[in-house]
Design an enzyme around this catalytic site. Structure first.
Site, mmCIF file in Angstrom:
data_model
loop_
_atom_site.group_PDB
_atom_site.id
_atom_site.type_symbol
_atom_site.label_atom_id
_atom_site.label_comp_id
_atom_site.label_asym_id
_atom_site.label_seq_id
_atom_site.Cartn_x
_atom_site.Cartn_y
_atom_site.Cartn_z
ATOM 1 C CE LYS A 13 38.306 44.856 33.952
ATOM 2 N NZ LYS A 13 37.473 44.996 32.779
ATOM 3 N NE ARG A 88 36.515 38.688 31.312
ATOM 4 C CZ ARG A 88 37.561 39.503 31.347
ATOM 5 N NH1 ARG A 88 38.386 39.463 32.371
ATOM 6 N NH2 ARG A 88 37.770 40.336 30.369
ATOM 7 N NE ARG A 127 42.959 47.195 25.365
ATOM 8 C CZ ARG A 127 42.267 46.567 26.325
ATOM 9 N NH1 ARG A 127 42.182 47.081 27.528
ATOM 10 N NH2 ARG A 127 41.649 45.454 26.040
ATOM 11 N NE ARG A 161 43.865 42.471 24.749
ATOM 12 C CZ ARG A 161 43.165 42.658 25.865
ATOM 13 N NH1 ARG A 161 43.654 43.382 26.838
ATOM 14 N NH2 ARG A 161 41.978 42.116 26.005
ATOM 15 N NE ARG A 172 37.554 41.901 24.923
ATOM 16 C CZ ARG A 172 38.333 42.959 24.720
ATOM 17 N NH1 ARG A 172 38.619 43.348 23.489
ATOM 18 N NH2 ARG A 172 38.806 43.626 25.728
HETATM 19 P P1 ADP Z 1 39.376 43.173 29.010
HETATM 20 O O1 ADP Z 1 39.033 43.415 30.434
HETATM 21 O O2 ADP Z 1 39.840 44.413 28.319
HETATM 22 O O3 ADP Z 1 38.305 42.439 28.279
HETATM 23 P P2 ADP Z 1 41.321 41.100 29.736
HETATM 24 O O4 ADP Z 1 42.737 41.258 29.403
HETATM 25 O O5 ADP Z 1 40.917 41.132 31.158
HETATM 26 O O6 ADP Z 1 40.614 42.234 28.873
HETATM 27 O O7 ADP Z 1 40.756 39.728 29.106
HETATM 28 C C1 ADP Z 1 40.943 39.368 27.767
HETATM 29 C C2 ADP Z 1 40.349 37.986 27.492
HETATM 30 O O8 ADP Z 1 40.997 37.003 28.318
HETATM 31 C C3 ADP Z 1 38.865 37.819 27.824
HETATM 32 O O9 ADP Z 1 38.035 38.281 26.801
HETATM 33 C C4 ADP Z 1 38.771 36.304 28.064
HETATM 34 O O10 ADP Z 1 38.771 35.590 26.856
HETATM 35 C C5 ADP Z 1 40.084 36.000 28.761
HETATM 36 N N1 ADP Z 1 39.935 36.108 30.242
HETATM 37 C C6 ADP Z 1 40.565 37.008 31.037
HETATM 38 N N2 ADP Z 1 40.194 36.851 32.324
HETATM 39 C C7 ADP Z 1 39.300 35.823 32.329
HETATM 40 C C8 ADP Z 1 38.530 35.198 33.339
HETATM 41 N N3 ADP Z 1 38.596 35.582 34.635
HETATM 42 N N4 ADP Z 1 37.702 34.174 32.974
HETATM 43 C C9 ADP Z 1 37.614 33.773 31.707
HETATM 44 N N5 ADP Z 1 38.296 34.326 30.703
HETATM 45 C C10 ADP Z 1 39.138 35.348 30.991
#
Ligand code: ADP
Ligand code: ZN
Length: 220
Positions: A13, A88, A127, A161, A172
């Protein structure tokens, strides 16, 4: 163009959102990146989010919604945006609907990128992310030109990360299927969902996404 990119972690994404943002010259609104910037800058929000994220859990909906609304009200987002990693949860989707109503704008499409979960695991464990500009690399399929140096900004902190370790990746993915997947049902009746397979190359997936978008919104 106002887009949501939906899909499990590791589906690509972020990479596609960056390319779409460049293509349409609109901002990529990536809540994960925004939260990681807060952590790096040691803000109050960052301190609150850090341990939640490291455990693979979700930051509370009200915190995220306030952060996103403020971002969407900034000048550069008025003509369009790509939402990456948000919404999310169904409550975040409901909150987004209210935000868009307040801004008097509507979505053009919701792109749902799909992939097999074994691919996701291997992609995420190789990654690397630039701490300076959030650029994303993959040591196997998309390494930086010079090992350890960010192509985009020259930064030399390309790190794994904390939440890309195998134990946390599994968590996750569980969180994704429990809390994010139901959003597809929430959006079903809008007719805006476009399903795009995410297992091709970065270019192939990008072309599939472009081809899936409604033509009116591309010309606008
Ligand atoms: P990925 O899509 O690879 O899981 P992101 O960078 O989008 O990684 O998100 C990493 C972390 O940040 C998530 O696992 C969560 O803890 C937090 N996070 C990101 N976006 C949200 C959201 N919209 N609501 C709640 N937590 C979020
Ligand atoms: Zn960088």
């Amino acid at each position: 163009m106002r887009l949501i990119l939906l899909g499990p972690p590791g589906v690509g994404k972020g990479t596609q959102a960056r390319r779409l943002a460049e293509y349409f010259t609109i901002p990529q609104v990536a809540t994960g990146d925004m939260l990681r910037d807060h952590i790096r800058d040691k803000t109050d929000l960052g301190q609150q989010a850090q341990s939640i994220m490291a455990r693979g859990k979700l930051v509370p909906d009200d915190v995220i919604l306030a952060m996103v609304e403020a971002r969407l009200r900034e000048q550069d987002a008025l003509d369009g945006f790509i939402l990456d990693g948000f919404p999310r949860t169904v409550p975040q989707g409901v909150g987004l609907t209210a935000i868009l109503e307040r801004l008097s704008v509507t979505l053009d499409a919701i792109v749902s990128v799909t992939v097999h979960s074994d691919i996701v695991l291997s992609r995420l464990s190789s990654r690397r992310t630039c701490t300076q500009c959030n650029a994303v690399y993959n040591l196997v399929i998309h390494p930086p030109r010079v090992l350890g140096v960010c192509d985009a900004c020259g930064g030399t902190q390309l790190i794994q990360r904390e939440d890309d370790r195998p134990e946390t990746i599994r968590k996750r993915l569980d969180v994704y299927y429990e809390q994010t997947f139901p959003l597809l049902a929430y959006y079903q009746s809008t007719g805006l969902i476009r399903e795009v397979p995410g297992d091709g190359t970065i270019d192939e997936v990008f072309q599939l996404i472009l081809a899936s978008l409604p033509e009116e919104s591309i010309r606008a």
